[in-house]
Scaffold this motif. Structure first.
Motif, PDB file in Angstrom:
ATOM      1  N   PRO A 237      -0.633   3.105   0.206  1.00 53.32           N
ATOM      2  CA  PRO A 237      -1.563   3.587   1.210  1.00 53.32           C
ATOM      3  C   PRO A 237      -0.864   4.083   2.469  1.00 53.32           C
ATOM      4  O   PRO A 237      -1.293   5.016   3.110  1.00 53.32           O
ATOM      5  CB  PRO A 237      -2.432   2.345   1.500  1.00 53.32           C
ATOM      6  CG  PRO A 237      -2.359   1.552   0.246  1.00 53.32           C
ATOM      7  CD  PRO A 237      -0.968   1.779  -0.297  1.00 53.32           C
TER       8      PRO A 237
ATOM      9  N   GLU B 258      -5.543   1.705   4.096  1.00 53.44           N
ATOM     10  CA  GLU B 258      -5.340   0.865   2.920  1.00 53.44           C
ATOM     11  C   GLU B 258      -6.507   0.876   1.947  1.00 53.44           C
ATOM     12  O   GLU B 258      -6.327   0.674   0.743  1.00 53.44           O
ATOM     13  CB  GLU B 258      -5.073  -0.594   3.330  1.00 53.44           C
ATOM     14  CG  GLU B 258      -3.726  -0.844   3.961  1.00 53.44           C
ATOM     15  CD  GLU B 258      -3.635  -0.322   5.381  1.00 53.44           C
ATOM     16  OE1 GLU B 258      -4.671  -0.398   6.103  1.00 53.44           O
ATOM     17  OE2 GLU B 258      -2.572   0.174   5.785  1.00 53.44           O
TER      18      GLU B 258
ATOM     19  N   ARG C 238      -8.425   2.490  -3.145  1.00 48.87           N
ATOM     20  CA  ARG C 238      -7.209   2.639  -2.363  1.00 48.87           C
ATOM     21  C   ARG C 238      -6.764   4.101  -2.429  1.00 48.87           C
ATOM     22  O   ARG C 238      -6.745   4.696  -3.507  1.00 48.87           O
ATOM     23  CB  ARG C 238      -6.100   1.738  -2.913  1.00 48.87           C
ATOM     24  CG  ARG C 238      -6.248   0.260  -2.566  1.00 48.87           C
ATOM     25  CD  ARG C 238      -5.378  -0.616  -3.439  1.00 48.87           C
ATOM     26  NE  ARG C 238      -4.012  -0.146  -3.573  1.00 48.87           N
ATOM     27  CZ  ARG C 238      -2.967  -0.594  -2.861  1.00 48.87           C
ATOM     28  NH1 ARG C 238      -3.166  -1.500  -1.924  1.00 48.87           N
ATOM     29  NH2 ARG C 238      -1.755  -0.149  -3.079  1.00 48.87           N
TER      30      ARG C 238
END
Length: 248
Positions: free
Chosen positions: A19, A69, A122
């Motif tokens: 991320p 994230e 994600r």
């Protein structure tokens, strides 16, 4: 019965796309309570002059969390959605598998019944994880939806479903889902060999996350509850609009 997916050396790893690789300065994040669209485009060869398939699934959702994230959204009971149906309005799964992906289709509006779905994604990961509950908030299971990494636009996210899925039970056992549809999609040309290989690799990577009980399974999302002040998002008339940054 839990699956036992075979893991091959060189398959993609869950951490191949971090991320943090996505520059937060280039992304405008939504706030909790914002309403966006979670959409899927059709599979298969593109029409001349069209870089993407038309939208055939659209679900208005409410943002729970949106960071570098994780994107978490809530699809509430009673949400009006768009789904693919056969040309005569019949449910797609009423069509025999052999002709399910070749029979003429259209789209139809429908209402999402049940207890609602929490979706977790994600950035850059080729799957999203959905949480389902039974009445009384009794947690039922996680569902790993294998899909193209999502593309963000001002009104929501777009992806392409990859047919193959994984069910994950509260006891951490798991099993493959829809392997017959995954195979049929390849037979009728909706997915080429290279894409099918990538999808299988993504599934194996997701299984490794499940076996290690990594995020988001370990994060306690099954105990999450929606803000009672949130209203059910409305389905806009232009639910299938093309984002300004994306060619039609």
């Amino acid at each position: 019965m839990a699956g036992t997916g075979d893991i091959e050396p060189g398959d993609i790893e869950p951490g191949d796309v971090e991320p943090g690789d996505i520059d937060p300065g280039e992304t405008t994040y939504w706030a909790p309570g914002d309403q966006i669209l979670w959409r899927y485009r059709g599979n298969g060869p593109r029409s001349p002059g069209h870089a993407h398939g038309p939208v055939h699934i659209c679900r208005p959702v409410t943002v729970v969390q949106d960071t570098a994230e994780l994107l978490a959204v809530w699809m509430a009971p009673g949400t009006e959605c768009v789904k693919p149906v056969l040309a005569d309005g019949t449910h797609v799964h009423a069509e025999p598998l052999v002709t399910r992906y070749t029979a003429p289709r259209t789209t139809a509006r429908s209402t999402w019944f049940g207890t609602g779905v929490l979706k977790l994604a994600r950035p850059g990961e080729p799957w999203s994880v959905w949480l389902f509950w039974d009445r009384g908030w009794s947690f039922r299971n996680w569902y790993v939806n294998l899909e193209e990494p999502r593309t963000r636009w001002a009104g929501g996210i777009d992806s392409e479903d990859h047919f193959l899925d994984i069910a994950v039970n509260p006891d951490r056992s798991w099993r493959w889902l829809d392997e017959d549809e995954f195979a049929q999609a390849q037979r009728v040309g909706l997915m080429d060999r290279d894409t099918a290989r990538r999808v299988r690799e993504a599934g194996r990577a997701a299984v490794r996350v499940i076996d290690a009980w990594g995020a988001p399974f370990r994060d306690g999302w099954e105990n999450w509850r929606p803000d009672p002040r949130w209203r059910v998002p409305a389905l806009p008339d232009d639910w299938d609009r093309t984002p300004s940054h994306m060619p039609s």
